[in-house]
Design an enzyme around this catalytic site. Structure first.
Site, PDB file in Angstrom:
ATOM      1  N   LYS A 267      26.740  32.835 -33.462  1.00  0.00           N
ATOM      2  CA  LYS A 267      27.240  31.894 -32.445  1.00  0.00           C
ATOM      3  C   LYS A 267      26.219  30.788 -32.201  1.00  0.00           C
ATOM      4  CE  LYS A 267      26.499  32.883 -27.983  1.00  0.00           C
ATOM      5  NZ  LYS A 267      25.813  31.933 -27.088  1.00  0.00           N
ATOM      6  N   ASN A 268      24.951  31.175 -32.042  1.00  0.00           N
ATOM      7  CA  ASN A 268      23.942  30.186 -31.660  1.00  0.00           C
ATOM      8  C   ASN A 268      23.507  29.292 -32.817  1.00  0.00           C
ATOM      9  OD1 ASN A 268      24.138  31.023 -29.072  1.00  0.00           O
ATOM     10  ND2 ASN A 268      22.173  32.118 -29.012  1.00  0.00           N
TER      11      ASN A 268
ATOM     12  N   CYS B   1      22.732  28.706 -14.103  1.00  0.00           N
ATOM     13  CA  CYS B   1      23.620  29.733 -14.626  1.00  0.00           C
ATOM     14  C   CYS B   1      23.046  31.086 -14.254  1.00  0.00           C
ATOM     15  CB  CYS B   1      23.781  29.600 -16.127  1.00  0.00           C
ATOM     16  SG  CYS B   1      22.276  29.882 -17.013  1.00  0.00           S
TER      17      CYS B   1
ATOM     18  N   ARG C 128      17.561  26.725 -16.006  1.00  0.00           N
ATOM     19  CA  ARG C 128      17.801  26.127 -17.317  1.00  0.00           C
ATOM     20  C   ARG C 128      18.095  24.628 -17.322  1.00  0.00           C
ATOM     21  NH1 ARG C 128      21.749  29.849 -20.509  1.00  0.00           N
ATOM     22  NH2 ARG C 128      20.817  28.897 -22.332  1.00  0.00           N
TER      23      ARG C 128
ATOM     24  N   ASP D  39      17.548  37.610 -25.868  1.00  0.00           N
ATOM     25  CA  ASP D  39      18.980  37.928 -25.978  1.00  0.00           C
ATOM     26  C   ASP D  39      19.240  39.394 -26.344  1.00  0.00           C
ATOM     27  OD1 ASP D  39      19.579  35.345 -25.318  1.00  0.00           O
ATOM     28  OD2 ASP D  39      19.996  34.682 -27.360  1.00  0.00           O
TER      29      ASP D  39
ATOM     30  N   ARG E  83      32.627  35.509 -24.963  1.00  0.00           N
ATOM     31  CA  ARG E  83      32.016  34.215 -25.271  1.00  0.00           C
ATOM     32  C   ARG E  83      31.161  34.285 -26.520  1.00  0.00           C
ATOM     33  NH1 ARG E  83      28.873  31.609 -20.753  1.00  0.00           N
ATOM     34  NH2 ARG E  83      28.840  30.179 -22.500  1.00  0.00           N
TER      35      ARG E  83
HETATM   36  N1  EPU Z   1      13.796  24.813 -20.488  1.00  0.00           N
HETATM   37  C1  EPU Z   1      13.370  23.826 -19.640  1.00  0.00           C
HETATM   38  N2  EPU Z   1      13.743  22.525 -19.908  1.00  0.00           N
HETATM   39  C2  EPU Z   1      14.526  22.187 -20.969  1.00  0.00           C
HETATM   40  C3  EPU Z   1      14.961  23.210 -21.847  1.00  0.00           C
HETATM   41  C4  EPU Z   1      14.573  24.519 -21.579  1.00  0.00           C
HETATM   42  O1  EPU Z   1      12.670  24.082 -18.679  1.00  0.00           O
HETATM   43  O2  EPU Z   1      14.820  20.991 -21.163  1.00  0.00           O
HETATM   44  C5  EPU Z   1      13.382  26.207 -20.246  1.00  0.00           C
HETATM   45  C6  EPU Z   1      14.578  27.129 -19.976  1.00  0.00           C
HETATM   46  O3  EPU Z   1      14.982  27.092 -18.628  1.00  0.00           O
HETATM   47  C7  EPU Z   1      14.029  28.463 -20.406  1.00  0.00           C
HETATM   48  C8  EPU Z   1      13.112  28.109 -21.584  1.00  0.00           C
HETATM   49  O4  EPU Z   1      12.821  26.722 -21.434  1.00  0.00           O
HETATM   50  O5  EPU Z   1      13.293  29.037 -19.386  1.00  0.00           O
HETATM   51  C9  EPU Z   1      13.682  28.342 -22.966  1.00  0.00           C
HETATM   52  O6  EPU Z   1      14.998  27.855 -23.020  1.00  0.00           O
HETATM   53  P1  EPU Z   1      15.678  27.300 -24.345  1.00  0.00           P
HETATM   54  O7  EPU Z   1      15.868  25.832 -24.190  1.00  0.00           O
HETATM   55  O8  EPU Z   1      14.951  27.789 -25.536  1.00  0.00           O
HETATM   56  O9  EPU Z   1      17.095  28.019 -24.242  1.00  0.00           O
HETATM   57  P2  EPU Z   1      18.450  27.397 -24.714  1.00  0.00           P
HETATM   58  O10 EPU Z   1      18.196  26.537 -25.881  1.00  0.00           O
HETATM   59  O11 EPU Z   1      19.191  26.832 -23.556  1.00  0.00           O
HETATM   60  C10 EPU Z   1      19.055  29.227 -26.471  1.00  0.00           C
HETATM   61  C11 EPU Z   1      20.191  30.183 -26.705  1.00  0.00           C
HETATM   62  C12 EPU Z   1      20.152  31.271 -25.653  1.00  0.00           C
HETATM   63  C13 EPU Z   1      18.811  31.996 -25.771  1.00  0.00           C
HETATM   64  C14 EPU Z   1      17.660  30.990 -25.618  1.00  0.00           C
HETATM   65  C15 EPU Z   1      16.292  31.618 -25.836  1.00  0.00           C
HETATM   66  C16 EPU Z   1      21.850  28.778 -27.738  1.00  0.00           C
HETATM   67  C17 EPU Z   1      23.171  28.102 -27.644  1.00  0.00           C
HETATM   68  N3  EPU Z   1      21.440  29.444 -26.653  1.00  0.00           N
HETATM   69  O12 EPU Z   1      19.250  28.693 -25.174  1.00  0.00           O
HETATM   70  O13 EPU Z   1      21.210  32.170 -25.950  1.00  0.00           O
HETATM   71  O14 EPU Z   1      18.710  32.970 -24.777  1.00  0.00           O
HETATM   72  O15 EPU Z   1      17.815  29.929 -26.575  1.00  0.00           O
HETATM   73  O16 EPU Z   1      16.205  32.195 -27.079  1.00  0.00           O
HETATM   74  O17 EPU Z   1      21.209  28.756 -28.777  1.00  0.00           O
HETATM   75  C18 EPU Z   1      22.836  33.793 -25.495  1.00  0.00           C
HETATM   76  O18 EPU Z   1      23.258  33.638 -26.657  1.00  0.00           O
HETATM   77  O19 EPU Z   1      23.188  34.750 -24.756  1.00  0.00           O
HETATM   78  C19 EPU Z   1      21.888  32.839 -24.950  1.00  0.00           C
HETATM   79  C20 EPU Z   1      21.688  32.682 -23.651  1.00  0.00           C
END
Ligand code: EPU
Length: 432
Positions: free
Chosen positions: A22-23, A116, A121, A306, A398
């Site tokens: 998915k990701n 969320c 996030r 995850d 999802r």
């Molecule tokens: N963060 C910030 N600012 C930003 C972006 C991120 O502060 O602009 C913080 C987030 O709040 C978090 C940390 O940085 O504390 C890491 O977040 P990241 O951006 O890596 O997460 P994401 O890209 O939003 C993806 C996956 C998540 C997975 C995380 C961590 C996708 C679509 N989602 O989220 O997947 O938990 O990386 O590996 O790729 C799931 O599939 O259940 C899921 C939540």
């Protein structure tokens, strides 16, 4: 609202095939916006979030055709480079279209995702990275509006902290920027590498994807391509843990064993037997309760956040006390209250959960709060005595493709039941 009714106590036995990730599929679909030619994708998992991303592409003007896991996206023209609140509020990963839209059309209007279940996030790092490539960004009325009428230009970006979708968003913007972009402290997740692999097939010049420094030499135009999505390492890990937790013997197939390396290590320490002699598969056997083994979540290749909830379910029946530390998200222990309703003994101290293993769990009525939390409850139910009802399984839909059918095929006594009175409201819940 659909629920799962699960009778615990049957060891799983047989083969559990893993679907496409998915990701990885989410950024890969967004990447299709970067060309006016068709992109053909295979092994796209049929889960709710993917449907949401497909509607987002259509909203912007792309034509999406689907035949099972085969999806073709043709973004010939993009008349409406926008991601509306109604869609973004149901899926945070919608922010993945920001980079591609501004790179391709010179403008993008994307709703800011809210908080969320698993934490605040924000997308501040996506925004500042795009500004660094020359986009002018304004945030008002809950939207991020990006403008780059004469195109983006390459730049050097060092992310403050590792962000998976932030790295993907920037990468997708950089491929059409003028000149070179260097991304430092980039996410090394296999999903980043997968989207880079597609972009390279489309004509992008990228080096270092999968490492913490990615170099991109911008090109003027990308073309169509064909790509098969990598296996879902989180679904794979969930299945390995399901096999072990149920004290069963399961062959998890269609996966990349290296992608679950950190989990394998912990599972072996806890007493599970893992056999990788068959290519692209892992057999897991664990005929007794595990030993308590600590984990700390980290960015890839560390232990994935995850899989934290699902691993915790296993530790609730371990011999001894385990310490589970969550470092990625500030609020990812929602499942602990529900696990406690099933008899788990868990204490939360800040970012650490202290889990004292019990002999067994007992079935109860529980509520899923987010995608991975719901998976953890399904896993716990497999080993609990008696019946468990997991409510709000739209969360699990999802990200897991037909999970109840897959688990039932290896012996789980799991059934989806629909409560007609509330089925209308099932779209309204939180998201992750
Ligand atoms: N963060 C910030 N600012 C930003 C972006 C991120 O502060 O602009 C913080 C987030 O709040 C978090 C940390 O940085 O504390 C890491 O977040 P990241 O951006 O890596 O997460 P994401 O890209 O939003 C993806 C996956 C998540 C997975 C995380 C961590 C996708 C679509 N989602 O989220 O997947 O938990 O990386 O590996 O790729 C799931 O599939 O259940 C899921 C939540």
């Amino acid at each position: 609202m659909d629920k799962f009714k699960i009778q615990g106590g049957t060891p799983l036995s047989g083969e559990l095939p893993v679907s496409g990730s998915k990701n990885a599929a989410l950024p890969v679909l967004a990447a299709c916006l970067l060309t006016d030619e068709p992109v053909i994708l295979h092994r796209i998992p049929q889960v709710k979030d993917i449907g949401t991303m497909q509607s987002l592409l259509e909203y912007a003007g792309a034509k999406v055709t689907q035949d099972g896991g085969n999806v073709t996206v043709h973004a010939k023209t993009l008349d409406r480079p926008e991601a509306p609140y109604e869609v973004v509020k149901t899926m945070r990963a919608s922010s993945l279209v920001l980079g591609p839209l501004v790179a391709r059309t010179g403008r993008a209007r994307v709703s800011m995702p809210g908080g969320c279940a698993i934490g605040a996030r924000p997308i501040n790092m996506h925004v500042s990275a795009l500004e660094h490539l020359g986009a002018t960004i304004e945030q008002s009325h809950g939207y991020v509006e990006a403008q780059a009428p004469s195109g983006l230009r390459g730049g050097s970006i060092h992310f403050d902290r590792i962000t998976v979708t932030g790295t993907e968003d920037l990468l997708m913007a950089a491929v059409l920027a003028k000149g070179q972009t260097i991304i430092r402290n980039a996410a090394r997740e296999p999903e980043v590498k997968d989207v880079a692999d597609l972009l390279i097939k489309m004509g992008a010049k990228i080096e270092g994807a999968g490492t913490s420094i990615i170099k991109v030499q911008g090109v003027e135009k990308l073309h169509g391509a064909e790509h098969t999505i990598i296996a879902d390492r989180i679904e794979a890990g969930t299945f390995l843990l399901a096999g072990a937790l149920s004290q069963g013997d399961v062959l998890v197939t269609n996966l990349v064993p290296e992608h679950v390396g950190s989990l394998i290590m912990k599972m072996e320490q806890a007493g599970a037997e893992l056999d990788d002699s068959q290519p692209g598969a892992l057999r897991v056997r664990c005929l007794r309760r595990p030993k308590a083994v600590d984990i700390t979540t980290e960015e890839y290749p560390g232990f994935p956040t995850d899989l934290q909830a699902q691993y915790m379910s296993w530790m609730t029946v371990a011999q001894g006390i385990s310490f589970i530390t969550e470092t990625i998200f500030e609020n990812r222990f929602m499942h602990t209250q529900e696990l406690a309703r099933m008899g788990a003994n868990i204490r939360i101290e800040g970012r650490q959960a202290i889990v004292a293993g019990e002999d067994t769990l007992s079935g109860a009525q529980v509520i899923a709060s987010d995608l991975r939390a719901s998976a953890s409850l399904v896993l716990a139910a497999l080993v609990a005595k008696g019946e468990t009802i997991v409510d709000r399984v739209y969360h699990i839909d999802r990200g897991y493709e037909k999970i109840e059918e897959k688990l039932a095929a290896v012996g789980a006594r799991i059934q989806r039941v629909q409560d007609a009175a509330t089925s209308q409201t099932q779209q309204a819940g939180g998201e992750e």
